[in-house]
Scaffold this motif. Structure first.
Motif, mmCIF file in Angstrom:
data_model
loop_
_atom_site.group_PDB
_atom_site.id
_atom_site.type_symbol
_atom_site.label_atom_id
_atom_site.label_comp_id
_atom_site.label_asym_id
_atom_site.label_seq_id
_atom_site.Cartn_x
_atom_site.Cartn_y
_atom_site.Cartn_z
ATOM 1 N N GLY A 91 0.810 -1.221 0.000
ATOM 2 C CA GLY A 91 0.000 0.000 0.000
ATOM 3 C C GLY A 91 0.835 1.259 0.000
ATOM 4 N N GLU A 92 2.120 1.152 0.384
ATOM 5 C CA GLU A 92 2.998 2.317 0.351
ATOM 6 C C GLU A 92 3.564 2.495 -1.052
ATOM 7 N N PRO A 93 3.932 3.716 -1.436
ATOM 8 C CA PRO A 93 4.334 3.997 -2.824
ATOM 9 C C PRO A 93 5.496 3.157 -3.342
ATOM 10 N N SER A 94 6.438 2.807 -2.471
ATOM 11 C CA SER A 94 7.649 2.101 -2.922
ATOM 12 C C SER A 94 7.507 0.590 -2.900
ATOM 13 N N PHE A 95 6.381 0.074 -2.402
ATOM 14 C CA PHE A 95 6.269 -1.362 -2.164
ATOM 15 C C PHE A 95 6.392 -2.187 -3.440
ATOM 16 N N ALA A 96 5.653 -1.833 -4.477
ATOM 17 C CA ALA A 96 5.614 -2.665 -5.687
ATOM 18 C C ALA A 96 7.001 -2.821 -6.301
ATOM 19 N N LEU A 97 7.732 -1.714 -6.428
ATOM 20 C CA LEU A 97 9.072 -1.787 -7.026
ATOM 21 C C LEU A 97 10.025 -2.546 -6.105
ATOM 22 N N TRP A 98 9.947 -2.280 -4.804
ATOM 23 C CA TRP A 98 10.814 -2.988 -3.857
ATOM 24 C C TRP A 98 10.592 -4.494 -3.948
ATOM 25 N N LYS A 99 9.342 -4.931 -3.965
ATOM 26 C CA LYS A 99 9.029 -6.359 -4.023
ATOM 27 C C LYS A 99 9.511 -6.964 -5.345
ATOM 28 N N LYS A 100 9.310 -6.263 -6.439
ATOM 29 C CA LYS A 100 9.752 -6.754 -7.744
ATOM 30 C C LYS A 100 11.267 -6.941 -7.764
ATOM 31 N N GLU A 101 11.995 -5.961 -7.244
ATOM 32 C CA GLU A 101 13.457 -6.031 -7.247
ATOM 33 C C GLU A 101 13.950 -7.138 -6.305
ATOM 34 N N ARG A 102 13.388 -7.210 -5.110
ATOM 35 C CA ARG A 102 13.796 -8.240 -4.160
ATOM 36 C C ARG A 102 13.547 -9.635 -4.721
ATOM 37 N N ASP A 103 12.334 -9.860 -5.212
ATOM 38 C CA ASP A 103 11.989 -11.186 -5.727
ATOM 39 C C ASP A 103 12.833 -11.535 -6.949
ATOM 40 N N GLY A 104 13.133 -10.528 -7.760
ATOM 41 C CA GLY A 104 13.952 -10.768 -8.948
ATOM 42 C C GLY A 104 15.363 -11.198 -8.595
ATOM 43 N N VAL A 105 15.959 -10.536 -7.603
ATOM 44 C CA VAL A 105 17.314 -10.902 -7.172
ATOM 45 C C VAL A 105 17.334 -12.326 -6.630
ATOM 46 N N LEU A 106 16.395 -12.647 -5.756
ATOM 47 C CA LEU A 106 16.391 -13.969 -5.128
ATOM 48 C C LEU A 106 16.081 -15.074 -6.133
ATOM 49 N N ALA A 107 15.184 -14.795 -7.093
ATOM 50 C CA ALA A 107 14.880 -15.794 -8.124
ATOM 51 C C ALA A 107 16.100 -16.058 -8.995
ATOM 52 N N SER A 108 16.835 -15.005 -9.325
ATOM 53 C CA SER A 108 18.034 -15.166 -10.146
ATOM 54 C C SER A 108 19.112 -15.941 -9.387
ATOM 55 N N LEU A 109 19.274 -15.654 -8.107
ATOM 56 C CA LEU A 109 20.246 -16.404 -7.298
ATOM 57 C C LEU A 109 19.863 -17.877 -7.208
#
Length: 518
Positions: free
Chosen positions: A390-408
């Motif tokens: 619900g906070e403005p930065s959440f969607a991008l933060w989640k996308k970046e976090r999940d992307g890094v962990l999926a790639s690892l």
């Protein structure tokens, strides 16, 4: 050659140094002193009289191979012709150096606290701006250029306690949280508490073998006894209590064992401990009155199906009041996980069940170092309290976090699969963390050649790999391994395309090496 130069060269050789390193090293001691300074023989500090613990200290992940890798990079820059065009640094867990992109939310907050005018003029999301205001309100003069409390900014310590409560489902007291310049400083702060003799014996600390060289180096530095216990490679690097008992009984002959270190997820081994395994370790610690160091900096890095991270704090709490006397320090860092912010030097520790006067004296010792870096503390705050839904930065933060962990995750599978296809290799699956620690066989002729060059066989192999391919790894002897076995640590951090290229080159090298020394 003078005695000093002989000693210096001997120490480099004993660590498996290349001849080129020795050639570079010796001139340092053969330089003529300016006429207005004392001669080398009359120096107050000499190699013979410096702290002997420093001479014993070694840190494999930044040792001779890395020094040589840096030399090769300079040679390439000067146009040297080699069978490769770049050095691939697979020796150290430095995510951003290997191409991982920073998390936007963290960097925006760092930007705003560093240059506060960006809070109003930078066009950043409101949650970023408010976070920066909150952090600056905790700083003297509202500036990150000021000292903070020695244990860190109170607001951030409170946020860390809230993070631990969300993670474990149990209360955490913010006053038991200490912010630090990365987890390493916090670990060393606690280790210093054990620098004492008990009943005429030096204090000993149990560490896993293989281990992260921070521990062996710090124990050497502080004059503490290293008590190694072997992880069970054939059982995916599990921790066997019977091995703990064997190690402790052997060590008690020469020292007083007072603490045990557990790295979970494992470095360099990449295993994730089961809950049952953690319970058995806590029971062992209680039985022998041992302090537990829980190195949990890779808690976000769990990949393998069926693997799950359990904190020692959570398991200890849920084992009931019978175990309320077990002392624990757990450690976390912003250098690993999905963040990879190694250079910002941010971390924390939580202290559990320490005597209050002991904890007070630890805090006193920490205060002598003034405070951890404020930018590292700001990064810790972003990790402990990430954007909420619900906070403005959440969607991008989640996308970046999940992307890094999926790639690892993808790279963890890729690296184990490739090594297990190579002749003479065995690599356990990488359940977590950022490394693989494969075992490999060496032809007898290669072992003999290594002896002729006064190098450990895995060091000999690693230098050949570096000189012929530009790939820099760390020999298993730098982490510890069972006698007669050979390993090396490599990170999974090169980005997928580069990692695939590295693995292809590695396969070709190993085939040629094996053929050459068959």
């Amino acid at each position: 050659m003078s005695q000093m130069r002989l000693l210096s060269c001997a120490r480099l050789l004993s660590r498996g140094a290349a001849q080129s390193e020795i050639a570079d090293f010796v001139p340092l001691f053969s330089r003529k002193s300016p006429s207005n300074t004392r001669t080398m023989a009359s120096k107050s500090l000499t190699i013979e009289n410096i702290n002997p613990n420093i001479l014993k200290l070694e840190y494999a992940v930044r040792g001779p191979l890395v020094i040589r890798a840096a030399e090769i990079e300079k040679e390439l820059q000067k146009g040297a012709q080699k069978p490769f065009k770049t050095v691939i640094k697979a020796n150290i867990g430095d995510a951003h150096a290997m191409g991982q992109q920073p998390i936007t939310f963290i960097r925006q907050v760092i930007a705003c606290v560093t240059l506060p005018e960006l809070i109003e003029k930078g066009g950043y999301p409101e949650d970023v701006r408010q976070r920066a205001r909150d952090i600056l309100n905790g700083c003297g003069g509202q500036s990150v250029g000021s000292y903070t409390a020695s244990h860190g900014i109170e607001l951030i310590r409170r946020h860390v306690a809230e993070y631990i409560e969300r993670r474990d489902g149990h209360p955490a007291d913010w006053q038991d949280i200490v912010l630090s310049a990365g987890a390493s400083n916090a670990i060393k702060n606690v280790l210093q508490l054990f620098c004492n003799q008990i009943d005429g014996k030096n204090s000993g600390v149990m560490i896993p073998i293989p281990q992260y060289p921070l521990y062996s180096a710090s124990l050497a530095e502080y004059g503490l006894e290293q008590v190694g216990y072997y992880l069970d490679e054939d059982n995916n690097w599990a921790l066997d209590v019977s091995e703990l008992e064997r190690s402790l009984a052997e060590a008690e002959k020469k020292c007083k064992v007072r603490a045990i270190v557990v790295i979970n997820p494992g470095n360099p081994t990449g295993q994730v401990l089961t809950r049952d395994n953690i319970e058995s370790i806590i029971k062992f610690a209680k039985k022998h009155n041992l302090f537990v160091f829980a190195d949990e900096v890779y808690q976000d890095n769990v990949y393998a199906k069926g693997s799950k991270f359990f904190s020692f704090k959570k398991v200890l709490t849920e084992m009931g009041s019978e175990y309320s006397g077990v002392e624990l320090a757990s450690f976390m860092s912003v250098s690993k996980g999905y963040m990879g912010e190694c250079g910002l030097r941010g971390g924390w520790m939580e202290l559990v069940h320490l005597q209050r006067d002991v904890q007070a004296n630890l805090y006193k010792a920490i205060s002598a170092m003034l405070c951890p870096t404020t930018l590292g503390q700001a990064a810790v705050d972003c990790v402990a309290r990430p954007p909420r839904e619900g906070e403005p930065s959440f969607a991008l933060w989640k996308k970046e976090r999940d992307g890094v962990l999926a790639s690892l995750n993808k790279r963890a599978q890729m690296i184990a699969h490739t090594f297990n296809q190579m002749e003479g290799f065995h690599c356990n699956i990488v359940q977590g963390a950022m490394y693989a620690f494969p075992r490999f066989e060496l032809p007898p002729r290669a072992v003999e050649e290594a002896k002729k060059q006064n190098q450990a066989p895995d060091v000999f192999y690693a230098f050949k790999l570096l000189e012929q391919t530009g790939i820099c790894i760390v020999p298993g002897s730098g982490f510890g391994q069972r006698p007669g076995t050979y390993h090396f640590r490599t990170t999974i951090l090169p980005q997928p395309a580069l990692l695939q290229q590295m693995l292809n080159i590695f396969k070709d090298f190993h085939a040629k090496f094996t053929s050459e020394y068959k």
